[in-house]
Design a protein around this motif. Structure first.
Motif, mmCIF file in Angstrom:
data_model
loop_
_atom_site.group_PDB
_atom_site.id
_atom_site.type_symbol
_atom_site.label_atom_id
_atom_site.label_comp_id
_atom_site.label_asym_id
_atom_site.label_seq_id
_atom_site.Cartn_x
_atom_site.Cartn_y
_atom_site.Cartn_z
ATOM 1 N N LYS A 19 67.686 173.283 184.800
ATOM 2 C CA LYS A 19 66.626 172.293 184.578
ATOM 3 C C LYS A 19 66.746 171.674 183.190
ATOM 4 O O LYS A 19 66.484 170.494 182.996
ATOM 5 C CB LYS A 19 65.254 172.947 184.754
ATOM 6 C CG LYS A 19 64.852 173.166 186.207
ATOM 7 C CD LYS A 19 63.512 173.880 186.269
ATOM 8 C CE LYS A 19 63.002 173.992 187.703
ATOM 9 N NZ LYS A 19 61.803 174.864 187.767
ATOM 10 N N SER A 20 67.137 172.508 182.211
ATOM 11 C CA SER A 20 67.266 171.970 180.849
ATOM 12 C C SER A 20 68.651 171.357 180.631
ATOM 13 O O SER A 20 68.904 170.700 179.634
ATOM 14 C CB SER A 20 67.027 173.069 179.814
ATOM 15 O OG SER A 20 68.091 174.009 179.835
ATOM 16 N N ASN A 21 69.551 171.629 181.594
ATOM 17 C CA ASN A 21 70.927 171.101 181.565
ATOM 18 C C ASN A 21 71.604 171.379 180.223
ATOM 19 O O ASN A 21 72.230 170.511 179.634
ATOM 20 C CB ASN A 21 70.935 169.593 181.871
ATOM 21 C CG ASN A 21 72.327 169.123 182.303
ATOM 22 O OD1 ASN A 21 73.101 169.927 182.818
ATOM 23 N ND2 ASN A 21 72.641 167.869 182.098
ATOM 24 N N ASP A 22 71.493 172.633 179.773
ATOM 25 C CA ASP A 22 71.958 172.948 178.424
ATOM 26 C C ASP A 22 72.605 174.333 178.397
ATOM 27 O O ASP A 22 72.035 175.279 177.870
ATOM 28 C CB ASP A 22 70.752 172.893 177.475
ATOM 29 C CG ASP A 22 71.163 173.078 176.029
ATOM 30 O OD1 ASP A 22 72.363 172.994 175.744
ATOM 31 O OD2 ASP A 22 70.282 173.319 175.197
ATOM 32 N N THR A 23 73.828 174.446 178.936
ATOM 33 C CA THR A 23 74.503 175.743 178.988
ATOM 34 C C THR A 23 74.664 176.389 177.614
ATOM 35 O O THR A 23 74.438 177.588 177.491
ATOM 36 C CB THR A 23 75.882 175.618 179.677
ATOM 37 O OG1 THR A 23 75.689 175.044 180.964
ATOM 38 C CG2 THR A 23 76.536 176.982 179.846
ATOM 39 N N PRO A 24 75.016 175.655 176.552
ATOM 40 C CA PRO A 24 75.196 176.325 175.258
ATOM 41 C C PRO A 24 73.958 177.101 174.807
ATOM 42 O O PRO A 24 74.051 178.049 174.047
ATOM 43 C CB PRO A 24 75.498 175.181 174.295
ATOM 44 C CG PRO A 24 76.065 174.113 175.164
ATOM 45 C CD PRO A 24 75.359 174.243 176.480
ATOM 46 N N SER A 25 72.752 176.693 175.289
ATOM 47 C CA SER A 25 71.539 177.364 174.839
ATOM 48 C C SER A 25 71.523 178.838 175.258
ATOM 49 O O SER A 25 70.790 179.629 174.683
ATOM 50 C CB SER A 25 70.290 176.663 175.360
ATOM 51 O OG SER A 25 70.154 176.858 176.749
ATOM 52 N N PHE A 26 72.329 179.212 176.233
ATOM 53 C CA PHE A 26 72.391 180.624 176.621
ATOM 54 C C PHE A 26 72.968 181.465 175.480
ATOM 55 O O PHE A 26 72.696 182.661 175.388
ATOM 56 C CB PHE A 26 73.225 180.807 177.895
ATOM 57 C CG PHE A 26 73.195 182.228 178.413
ATOM 58 C CD1 PHE A 26 72.054 182.740 179.007
ATOM 59 C CD2 PHE A 26 74.293 183.054 178.271
ATOM 60 C CE1 PHE A 26 72.015 184.056 179.459
ATOM 61 C CE2 PHE A 26 74.264 184.371 178.725
ATOM 62 C CZ PHE A 26 73.129 184.866 179.326
ATOM 63 N N PHE A 27 73.759 180.847 174.632
ATOM 64 C CA PHE A 27 74.408 181.571 173.533
ATOM 65 C C PHE A 27 73.664 181.417 172.206
ATOM 66 O O PHE A 27 74.101 181.937 171.190
ATOM 67 C CB PHE A 27 75.856 181.081 173.366
ATOM 68 C CG PHE A 27 76.667 181.241 174.624
ATOM 69 C CD1 PHE A 27 77.035 182.497 175.080
ATOM 70 C CD2 PHE A 27 77.046 180.135 175.375
ATOM 71 C CE1 PHE A 27 77.762 182.655 176.246
ATOM 72 C CE2 PHE A 27 77.769 180.285 176.551
ATOM 73 C CZ PHE A 27 78.140 181.545 176.984
ATOM 74 N N THR A 28 72.561 180.694 172.225
ATOM 75 C CA THR A 28 71.782 180.439 171.012
ATOM 76 C C THR A 28 70.421 181.087 171.173
ATOM 77 O O THR A 28 69.771 180.908 172.204
ATOM 78 C CB THR A 28 71.580 178.922 170.820
ATOM 79 O OG1 THR A 28 72.844 178.284 170.886
ATOM 80 C CG2 THR A 28 70.919 178.617 169.490
ATOM 81 N N GLU A 29 69.977 181.809 170.157
ATOM 82 C CA GLU A 29 68.642 182.411 170.252
ATOM 83 C C GLU A 29 67.587 181.317 170.276
ATOM 84 O O GLU A 29 67.610 180.396 169.473
ATOM 85 C CB GLU A 29 68.394 183.363 169.080
ATOM 86 C CG GLU A 29 67.091 184.107 169.231
ATOM 87 C CD GLU A 29 67.023 185.402 168.444
ATOM 88 O OE1 GLU A 29 65.917 185.945 168.341
ATOM 89 O OE2 GLU A 29 68.061 185.862 167.931
ATOM 90 N N SER A 30 66.681 181.454 171.234
ATOM 91 C CA SER A 30 65.720 180.389 171.511
ATOM 92 C C SER A 30 64.332 181.008 171.665
ATOM 93 O O SER A 30 64.198 182.221 171.811
ATOM 94 C CB SER A 30 66.152 179.697 172.810
ATOM 95 O OG SER A 30 65.105 178.941 173.357
ATOM 96 N N THR A 31 63.319 180.166 171.633
ATOM 97 C CA THR A 31 61.971 180.658 171.921
ATOM 98 C C THR A 31 61.540 180.221 173.325
ATOM 99 O O THR A 31 60.452 180.555 173.764
ATOM 100 C CB THR A 31 60.963 180.102 170.892
ATOM 101 O OG1 THR A 31 61.118 178.682 170.827
ATOM 102 C CG2 THR A 31 61.212 180.698 169.517
ATOM 103 N N SER A 32 62.404 179.460 174.015
ATOM 104 C CA SER A 32 62.036 179.023 175.372
ATOM 105 C C SER A 32 62.606 179.996 176.400
ATOM 106 O O SER A 32 63.685 180.550 176.206
ATOM 107 C CB SER A 32 62.535 177.599 175.632
ATOM 108 O OG SER A 32 63.931 177.595 175.788
ATOM 109 N N GLY A 33 61.847 180.195 177.468
ATOM 110 C CA GLY A 33 62.296 181.099 178.518
ATOM 111 C C GLY A 33 62.299 182.550 178.053
ATOM 112 O O GLY A 33 61.801 182.890 176.976
ATOM 113 N N HIS A 34 62.893 183.399 178.866
ATOM 114 C CA HIS A 34 62.855 184.842 178.619
ATOM 115 C C HIS A 34 64.194 185.443 178.210
ATOM 116 O O HIS A 34 64.219 186.499 177.573
ATOM 117 C CB HIS A 34 62.378 185.570 179.888
ATOM 118 C CG HIS A 34 60.966 185.270 180.264
ATOM 119 N ND1 HIS A 34 60.572 185.097 181.578
ATOM 120 C CD2 HIS A 34 59.856 185.108 179.507
ATOM 121 C CE1 HIS A 34 59.270 184.846 181.619
ATOM 122 N NE2 HIS A 34 58.814 184.838 180.376
#
Length: 350
Positions: A19-34
């Motif tokens: 939905k966010s169309n952002d695969t690199p975000s899986f490797f970056t610490e984020s505050t969105s999602g779990h």
């Protein structure tokens, strides 16, 4: 405490990333999602069942949109087309393999129990099990099932909470028995037999009770519900009755406890200000009544609303502390966190 890598029964992280169309975000610490990789490492998540799920054609909202005087009652959505599900499933499965390719050896889609155990022993490697939630992407000739198996599919939920050509899901309803509709179709029964043949784990989560018993009567593998709780403690249609839990235990199977607040709370409430002991209560109920070999964790991270006390995957060490405080010893924690899942998969996968 010892090293207890958590193998989690269910997440919807692929859908969130799509939905966010952002695969690199899986490797970056984020505050969105779990879940993302840095937070998973902090939380001790050693791996999980990564769900490929096709949403409804029209989003009708969750329990909060369908409140009743006594709880909530979400109507069953209509069937979705095979074509739409196949296209969407391919996109999410591609996302899974793209993460693996970009992970620099930190994320592996496992296809055998040996690969899974190897990943869990390495603290810098996450194991991913390719799971499909709702079999709409599979044709009734089961041709797609064989292709998907070759691609790495090792776990399949026959339905989500809607009808399809193989069976019917339970509605999101509280309070309610899971006995809400008809069982598996002939195509559904054939699907169970073919999964047994190939060594694909069958997930009874989201099936209505008649469908559950159809699986139980046909399958030659352990019976599994990857993200479902004890109906005796929270009488939601999505939870498992004592009779179902007894069948799971008798088969050598396992139930993974879901962190959804409305499936944990006795009152079915949607408020998130609840303690981690609500998860512990369901784990302990199954362990004490059906055996510690038959309960595991099945978060539903990125697919549900979890308590403020858990927040996301980084809250898992606190959950382990609460399980330990309840009285579970190291051997039992090994089983609950990953050992029971590994045993079931060793007895299921070919």
């Amino acid at each position: 405490m010892g090293h207890f890598p958590i193998l989690d029964g269910h997440n919807d992280t692929l859908l969130r990333l799509h939905k966010s169309n952002d695969t690199p975000s899986f490797f970056t610490e984020s505050t969105s999602g779990h879940i993302d990789l840095p937070r998973a490492k902090k939380g001790g998540l050693g791996g999980g069942f990564f769900a490929v799920y096709t949403p409804d054609a029209v989003d009708q909202g969750g329990p909060e949109s369908h409140l009743t005087e006594t709880g909530y009652d979400v109507p069953l959505p209509p069937m979705i087309s095979h074509e739409r599900a196949l296209t969407f499933s391919n996109a999410l499965a591609a996302k899974l393999f793209q993460i693996e390719a970009a992970s620099d050896g930190q994320f592996k889609v496992v296809r055998t129990a040996a690969e899974l155990k190897d990943c869990l022993q390495q603290q810098d490697m996450m194991a991913a099990i390719f799971h499909i939630e709702g079999a709409e992407a599979i044709d009734t000739n089961l041709d797609a099932l064989h292709v998907l198996y070759q691609a790495g599919l090792r776990s399949l939920g026959i339905v989500w909470s809607r009808p399809n050509l193989f069976g019917e899901g339970v509605p999101f309803r509280y309070p309610s028995s899971p006995d809400t509709g008809s069982g598996l179709t002939d195509a559904g029964k054939a699907l169970v037999r073919e999964c047994n043949q190939l060594g694909i784990m069958i997930d009874t989560t989201h099936l209505n009770e008649k469908g559950f018993w159809d699986v139980a009567n046909i399958t030659d593998a352990p019976i599994v519900a990857t993200h479902s709780n004890a109906h005796a403690l929270s009488p939601s249609a999505r939870n498992l009755t004592d009779k179902q839990l007894a069948a799971i235990a008798a088969s050598g199977g396992v139930a993974g406890i879901n962190y959804a607040v409305n499936m944990l709370r006795q009152d079915g409430g949607l408020g998130t200000n609840i303690s981690l002991d609500n998860i512990v209560r369901h784990v302990a109920y199954i362990a004490e009544n059906f055996g510690v070999d038959h309960v595991a964790l099945g978060s539903d991270f990125d697919g549900t609303t979890v308590s403020d006390s858990l927040s996301d995957v980084t809250g898992l060490p606190h959950l382990l502390e609460r399980l330990k405080a309840h009285g579970f010893d190291d051997d039992e924690l090994q089983k609950i966190t990953h050992g029971n899942w590994v045993r079931v998969l060793e007895n299921t996968w070919k």
